[in-house]
Write a protein that holds these residues in place. Structure first.
Motif, PDB file in Angstrom:
ATOM      1  N   VAL A 239       0.831  -1.208   0.000  1.00 25.01           N
ATOM      2  CA  VAL A 239       0.000   0.000   0.000  1.00 25.01           C
ATOM      3  C   VAL A 239       0.865   1.257   0.000  1.00 25.01           C
ATOM      4  CG1 VAL A 239      -1.662   1.327   1.371  1.00 25.01           C
ATOM      5  CG2 VAL A 239      -2.000  -1.131   1.036  1.00 25.01           C
TER       6      VAL A 239
ATOM      7  N   SER B 140       2.665   1.676  -3.323  1.00 25.12           N
ATOM      8  CA  SER B 140       1.774   2.039  -4.430  1.00 25.12           C
ATOM      9  C   SER B 140       1.438   3.527  -4.393  1.00 25.12           C
ATOM     10  CB  SER B 140       0.504   1.198  -4.399  1.00 25.12           C
ATOM     11  OG  SER B 140      -0.307   1.534  -3.287  1.00 25.12           O
ATOM     12  N   TRP B 141       1.247   4.091  -3.185  1.00 21.75           N
ATOM     13  CA  TRP B 141       0.959   5.521  -3.080  1.00 21.75           C
ATOM     14  C   TRP B 141       2.173   6.367  -3.462  1.00 21.75           C
ATOM     15  CZ3 TRP B 141      -3.557   7.812  -3.076  1.00 21.75           C
ATOM     16  CH2 TRP B 141      -4.681   7.081  -2.700  1.00 21.75           C
TER      17      TRP B 141
ATOM     18  N   ALA C 131      -3.168   3.300  -6.832  1.00 17.80           N
ATOM     19  CA  ALA C 131      -2.934   3.148  -5.398  1.00 17.80           C
ATOM     20  C   ALA C 131      -4.232   2.831  -4.664  1.00 17.80           C
ATOM     21  CB  ALA C 131      -2.287   4.404  -4.843  1.00 17.80           C
ATOM     22  N   VAL C 132      -5.327   3.429  -5.115  1.00 17.38           N
ATOM     23  CA  VAL C 132      -6.627   3.124  -4.506  1.00 17.38           C
ATOM     24  C   VAL C 132      -6.979   1.657  -4.741  1.00 17.38           C
ATOM     25  CG1 VAL C 132      -9.117   3.569  -4.679  1.00 17.38           C
ATOM     26  CG2 VAL C 132      -7.512   5.478  -4.574  1.00 17.38           C
TER      27      VAL C 132
ATOM     28  N   THR D 134      -4.920  -0.447  -2.417  1.00 20.75           N
ATOM     29  CA  THR D 134      -5.419  -0.306  -1.053  1.00 20.75           C
ATOM     30  C   THR D 134      -6.676  -1.130  -0.844  1.00 20.75           C
ATOM     31  OG1 THR D 134      -4.473   1.913  -0.962  1.00 20.75           O
ATOM     32  CG2 THR D 134      -6.127   1.361   0.696  1.00 20.75           C
TER      33      THR D 134
ATOM     34  N   ALA E 239      -5.697  -4.776  -0.717  1.00 26.10           N
ATOM     35  CA  ALA E 239      -5.070  -5.092   0.566  1.00 26.10           C
ATOM     36  C   ALA E 239      -6.127  -5.219   1.664  1.00 26.10           C
ATOM     37  CB  ALA E 239      -4.042  -4.028   0.928  1.00 26.10           C
ATOM     38  N   ALA E 240      -7.111  -4.332   1.658  1.00 25.54           N
ATOM     39  CA  ALA E 240      -8.189  -4.411   2.646  1.00 25.54           C
ATOM     40  C   ALA E 240      -9.001  -5.690   2.453  1.00 25.54           C
ATOM     41  CB  ALA E 240      -9.088  -3.183   2.536  1.00 25.54           C
TER      42      ALA E 240
END
Length: 92
Positions: A48, A51-52, A60-61, A64, A67-68
């Protein structure tokens, strides 16, 4: 160029029969459940954060969100690894 003595090149077969291109034995080292969970979380956080820093915001979103979602789907396995679930394995 002279060949090194004993060098066969290519893949090597270790004592347990596993092949390794570098001639190293493929050894699996068991770790406690909490260490496995911690390593997975570390990888997700690294993914995460990286990626940002490296990609456009929309990518990146996506990382994220994935990952969540991984944290949600891994919950049963993590409980099993931490000894909080039955011995039959993670609930599906």
């Amino acid at each position: 160029m002279a060949a090194r003595r004993g060098f066969r090149g290519g893949a090597h077969r270790s004592a347990d029969g596993l092949l390794d291109a570098g001639g190293q034995a493929n050894v699996l080292v068991p770790v406690p459940g909490w260490a496995t969970v911690l390593l997975v979380l570390l990888q997700l956080v690294a993914a995460v954060v990286s990626s940002w820093l490296a990609w456009p915001a929309w990518v990146a979103v996506l990382v994220t969100v994935l990952a969540a979602a991984t944290c949600v789907t891994e919950r049963g396995r993590w409980q099993w690894l931490m000894g909080r679930a039955g011995r039959d394995g993670p609930a599906v």
